[in-house]
Scaffold this motif. Structure first.
Motif, short mmCIF file in Angstrom:
data_model
loop_
_atom_site.label_atom_id
_atom_site.label_comp_id
_atom_site.label_asym_id
_atom_site.label_seq_id
_atom_site.Cartn_x
_atom_site.Cartn_y
_atom_site.Cartn_z
N LYS A 129 0.86 -1.19 0.00
CA LYS A 129 0.00 0.00 0.00
C LYS A 129 0.89 1.23 0.00
CE LYS A 129 -3.65 2.28 2.66
NZ LYS A 129 -4.45 2.23 3.92
N LYS A 130 0.67 2.10 -0.98
CA LYS A 130 1.46 3.32 -1.09
C LYS A 130 0.54 4.48 -1.43
CE LYS A 130 5.69 5.14 -3.21
NZ LYS A 130 6.83 4.84 -4.11
N ILE A 131 0.73 5.58 -0.74
CA ILE A 131 -0.08 6.78 -0.98
C ILE A 131 0.86 7.92 -1.34
CG2 ILE A 131 -1.79 8.37 -0.05
CD1 ILE A 131 -2.51 6.22 2.01
N THR A 132 0.65 8.51 -2.49
CA THR A 132 1.44 9.66 -2.94
C THR A 132 0.52 10.82 -3.24
OG1 THR A 132 1.36 8.77 -5.21
CG2 THR A 132 3.33 8.30 -3.90
N GLU A 133 1.01 12.03 -3.03
CA GLU A 133 0.19 13.21 -3.29
C GLU A 133 1.06 14.39 -3.69
OE1 GLU A 133 -2.01 14.16 0.20
OE2 GLU A 133 -0.25 14.72 1.37
N LEU A 134 0.43 15.36 -4.33
CA LEU A 134 1.13 16.57 -4.71
C LEU A 134 1.40 17.43 -3.49
CD1 LEU A 134 -0.78 17.72 -7.93
CD2 LEU A 134 1.39 16.50 -7.80
N ASP A 135 2.55 18.07 -3.47
CA ASP A 135 2.88 19.00 -2.39
C ASP A 135 2.26 20.36 -2.73
OD1 ASP A 135 3.92 20.55 -0.42
OD2 ASP A 135 6.03 20.19 -0.89
N LEU A 136 1.01 20.52 -2.32
CA LEU A 136 0.28 21.76 -2.65
C LEU A 136 0.33 22.78 -1.50
CD1 LEU A 136 -2.83 20.31 -4.49
CD2 LEU A 136 -0.74 21.27 -5.47
#
Length: 256
Positions: A129-136
């Protein structure tokens, strides 16, 4: 889990793709603990999903609106591929951060129901399980210029975009659908996305014709509806109409 009656009734064949459309929301709710939009396909060529990818929506006809049919939507490329060519593109890419990475975790989901001597079963296993997101937080979207002028006559709404800002991925997995002895399955490989969250970007235009992001709002995955289009059918439009579509290589541009 007891398979919902509406899923049982609609599942007339052992069909992984249909099963995922019918039950993907519930699977991801249990996998992530929150409402997440399921990826429409596990073939990345049809819907490349990653933080920063833009989704275009076709204008919905009055007939589709009356029938309450969802808008037709298609994955395109990353937001920075839509930057005007005159921009300093080295400053346009938004960093992606990893907020969760559990390669050893295993998730299993089984839904089954028997009725009138007919048994239907959906089995799903996710490894990792991996969660990635934009650094906003540091990199703001407000007032960012976006080149969508060429989409004005294509049937897509060039002033209203959705952008993926958070992606849930697995290292590998498998989905099996059984109707008695008939079976369909798919193996999910190579760090594949299974679901995502997004924000809504509203564009405005200056007197000189430059378009920029004027409004941003989070999208509730629970209420988001779409009839997904195959991105492969729109390759020519994307190649011709997105300014930097070829610039960044495999992760943010279709160079084939």
């Amino acid at each position: 889990m007891l398979m919902p009656k509406k899923v049982f009734d609609k599942l007339q064949l052992a069909d992984v793709q249909l099963s995922w459309r019918l039950i993907g929301d519930e699977v991801l709710k249990r996998f992530t603990g929150e409402y997440v939009t399921p990826v429409p396909s596990f073939q990345t060529s049809k819907c490349p999903c990653g933080p920063g990818y833009v989704i275009l929506s076709k204008f919905r006809s009055f007939k589709r609106w009356l029938r309450k049919e969802p808008p037709r939507r298609v994955f395109t490329e990353c937001l920075w591929d839509f930057q005007p060519l005159s921009n300093n593109n080295s400053e346009q890419m938004i960093p992606v951060t990893t907020v969760c990475d559990r390669p050893a975790s295993t998730f299993r989901f089984v839904a089954s129901r028997t009725r009138k001597n007919k048994t239907k079963t959906i089995k799903i296993t996710f490894h990792g399980k991996k969660i990635t997101e934009l650094d906003l937080h540091k990199h703001k979207l407000q007032k960012r210029r976006v080149a969508t002028l060429l989409f004005d006559d294509t049937g897509f709404d060039s002033f209203s975009l959705h952008m993926v800002n958070k992606v849930f991925s697995i290292d590998r997995g498998r989905i099996e659908v059984w109707l008695d002895n008939d079976v369909d399955f798919v193996d999910i490989l190579d760090q594949s996305p299974v679901g995502f969250k997004m924000c809504h970007l509203w564009l405005d235009e200056t007197n000189e014709g430059d378009r920029f992001i004027d409004g941003i709002s989070n999208v509730k995955s629970k209420n988001f509806k779409a009839a997904w289009l195959n991105r492969e059918n729109y390759k020519q439009i994307l190649r011709n109409f997105i300014p930097n579509q070829r610039k960044y290589g495999g992760e943010a541009g279709d160079i084939n």
